[in-house]
Design an enzyme around this catalytic site. Structure first.
Site, mmCIF file in Angstrom:
data_model
loop_
_atom_site.group_PDB
_atom_site.id
_atom_site.type_symbol
_atom_site.label_atom_id
_atom_site.label_comp_id
_atom_site.label_asym_id
_atom_site.label_seq_id
_atom_site.Cartn_x
_atom_site.Cartn_y
_atom_site.Cartn_z
ATOM 1 N N HIS A 26 0.724 -1.253 0.025
ATOM 2 C CA HIS A 26 -0.062 0.183 0.086
ATOM 3 C C HIS A 26 1.134 1.275 0.040
ATOM 4 O O HIS A 26 0.552 2.033 0.704
ATOM 5 C CB HIS A 26 -0.935 -0.072 1.175
ATOM 6 C CG HIS A 26 -1.753 -1.111 1.265
ATOM 7 N ND1 HIS A 26 -2.473 -1.666 2.344
ATOM 8 C CD2 HIS A 26 -2.412 -1.999 0.271
ATOM 9 C CE1 HIS A 26 -3.173 -2.719 2.244
ATOM 10 N NE2 HIS A 26 -3.175 -2.985 1.064
ATOM 11 N N PRO A 27 1.811 1.278 -0.704
ATOM 12 C CA PRO A 27 2.696 2.751 -1.026
ATOM 13 C C PRO A 27 1.808 3.583 -1.337
ATOM 14 O O PRO A 27 0.942 3.889 -2.249
ATOM 15 C CB PRO A 27 3.705 2.382 -1.966
ATOM 16 C CG PRO A 27 3.414 1.234 -2.637
ATOM 17 C CD PRO A 27 2.550 0.633 -1.691
#
Length: 559
Positions: free
Chosen positions: A470-471
């Site tokens: 989930h960057p």
């Protein structure tokens, strides 16, 4: 005869890009070009829900990024898979449907981003959604993106739900209606046993439109800027550099790693960083590539007393044939639901009003996400801190657009993050020790009972923790000096340019990011069309069709 250019160019055919391509061409008025660096999404492993185990390390469908050695993680380079095909990461992810908490979005609004509160955004979540449960106050049934229940209950997940009840965590049937806290089954982005990616949901219905052009295996190399405005894009396709022009806007939807990279390659970003690589500064924006956030997952693994896990299904030809037949006949079973079936959101730190950790419960165990299942009956409790304080960066490795950017996650850099991570692991152990699970879980394989005490658990987290994919946050919206876009996602100081993807999040939302990115793109599409109607005539500067501008260049892509 002069032909008008494209009205909009979308850079990135991923989760957000496919939404934009659909919505911006729906009225038949605007000509749109969408560029995707990867191939079309033809692989059957994309469309079979359990197939992301095959795409996790795929050399073509996955960018296969790595962070730099992380000092806070025993100098390990952490593998960061990202989708490289139509649908982007929605074509290779774990299919989990989570919106986040209302408080996440209310915080965005409190930071000065008008129109981004939960009340403002709920209509876009509803608009996107085709929920198999039907419409309701918090859900939609007419949208393109299917959200389906897991129809068959699993003995292990039921035991986890019962065990969580002993710890005071209520059973819930909906993590997405506003109250996230609870334990239950996730809904999945699937449709009748198939993955429902952004490409399937949004792009397929739009691809027959004469005003949409989709170019695959077309990797953007930089923006064309003229007089402080983005007027086009350069990209490589079939070994040649090509230009395309946009009369109205260029929209970066390349994700939290590559949207900031493209901005910096084009001279938009921190001046010192650009000058270090010999790039002329077109607009100094110090926040480009800063504010990187990600969810760090810690995976606890257990042996299971009975052969009821996906490990068992995949351990023999008979088992594989049985679940394959189940999928063929009923579009159900392990092949239709992927790996993570159960979820839990709870609070482990004192004084909080909403959950601060999330669990993914997998009926499978492997040495790493996407790895080969263990030869014994096993399951995984994956826990992550929802709102990390630690911040990382994305910077340029050099001025070569075909080199991967430099990614530094900086996990576990703050005391709060370290404490929350350890407390989440301790909660997992308390859950495993509850009555409903004691008879099912025979051994804690990782970290193992020899690992005791907070320092030992933290050391295990540093040695084995990994991304949960989930960057976010590297082109954050806002009005402060480090903001990259405004609340309408327009890049500060550059005309005709927006960013529409996970990078615009000022703070990471509490959960999986696919549904929020679809929401962001739905809202962005509406804002773009509204601004177009209210604005002046388009800027006509060049021919519409992309045109080669250089001799063939070397092949290659980030790895």
């Amino acid at each position: 005869m002069e032909i008008a250019p494209f009205d909009f160019i979308i850079v990135g055919g991923g989760t957000a890009g496919c939404v934009l391509a659909n919505r911006l061409t729906a009225d038949g008025v605007h000509r749109v070009l969408m560029l995707e660096a990867g191939p079309r999404d033809r692989s059957p492993w994309i469309h079979l829900p359990i197939g992301y185990g095959k795409t996790m390390f795929h050399k073509t469908l996955n960018w296969g990024f790595f962070t730099e050695p992380e000092p806070t993680m025993k100098d390990r380079r952490i593998y960061w898979p990202r989708g490289r095909t139509l649908g982007g990461s929605s074509s290779i992810n774990g299919l989990i449907y989570v919106r986040g908490q209302p408080e996440d979005y209310d915080h965005w609004a409190e930071l000065g981003n008008a129109g981004w509160s939960w009340k403002d955004l709920l209509p876009y979540f509803i608009k996107s959604e085709h929920n198999t449960r039907g419409a309701g106050p918090a859900h939609g049934a007419d949208g393109p993106l299917w959200c389906s229940d897991i129809e068959h209950k699993h003995e292990l997940i039921e035991a986890i739900i019962a065990g969580a009840g002993e710890l005071g965590v209520k059973r819930t049937t909906d993590f997405n209606a506003g109250d996230q806290e609870g334990v239950g089954y996730y809904q999945l982005f699937t449709r009748k046993g198939w993955r429902c990616s952004s490409a399937v949901a949004y792009l397929r219905p739009a691809e027959g439109r004469s005003n949409l052009r989709v170019e695959t295996e077309a990797q953007a190399t930089g923006l064309i800027l003229e007089n402080g405005r983005a007027v086009g894009i350069r990209y490589r396709q079939n070994g040649r550099i090509t230009e395309a022009r946009a009369a109205r806007e260029v929209i970066l939807a390349a994700g939290a790693l590559q949207s900031p990279q493209l901005l910096m390659l084009s001279g938009i970003g921190p001046a010192a960083e650009l000058q270090r690589h010999g790039i002329a500064v077109a607009k100094e924006l110090p926040g480009v590539g800063e504010n990187l956030q990600d969810h760090l997952q810690i995976r606890l693994m257990y042996k299971v007393a009975r052969p009821i896990t996906t490990n068992d299904d995949l351990s023999s030809i008979v088992g594989k044939a049985r679940i394959g037949l189940q999928w063929l006949l009923t579009r159900s079973g392990p092949l239709a639901v992927g790996i993570n079936q159960g979820g839990l959101f709870t609070r482990v730190m004192p004084g909080l009003g909403t959950p601060d950790v999330q669990f993914h419960f997998a009926t499978l165990s492997a040495d790493m996400a996407g790895g080969a299942p263990h030869p014994w009956s096993g399951c995984t409790f994956s826990v992550c801190q929802l709102r990390p304080e630690s911040r990382g960066t994305v910077t340029l490795r050099n001025a070569d657009p075909f080199e991967a950017p430099v990614m530094r996650a900086n996990y576990l850099a703050t005391e709060t993050d370290r404490r929350c991570t350890v407390e989440g692991m301790k909660f997992a152990r308390r859950l495993a020790a509850t009555g409903p699970l004691r008879a099912l879980l025979t051994e804690e394989v990782k970290p193992g009972r020899a690992v005791e005490g907070d320092e030992a658990l933290l050391d295990f987290a540093r040695a084995s923790g990994a991304t949960i994919f989930h960057p976010s946050g590297t082109c954050k919206m806002g009005s402060d000096p480090m903001a990259v876009t405004d609340a309408r996602l327009r890049v500060h100081g550059i005309g005709g340019l927006r960013v529409v993807d996970c990078s615009i999040m000022p703070t990471l939302i509490s959960g999986n990011t696919s549904a929020p990115v679809v929401m962001i793109a739905e809202k962005a599409s509406e804002m773009i069309l509204a601004d177009t109607r209210a604005g002046s005539a388009p800027v006509r500067t060049a021919a519409a069709t992309p045109r080669p501008v250089a001799a063939p260049v070397r092949a290659g892509s980030p790895a």
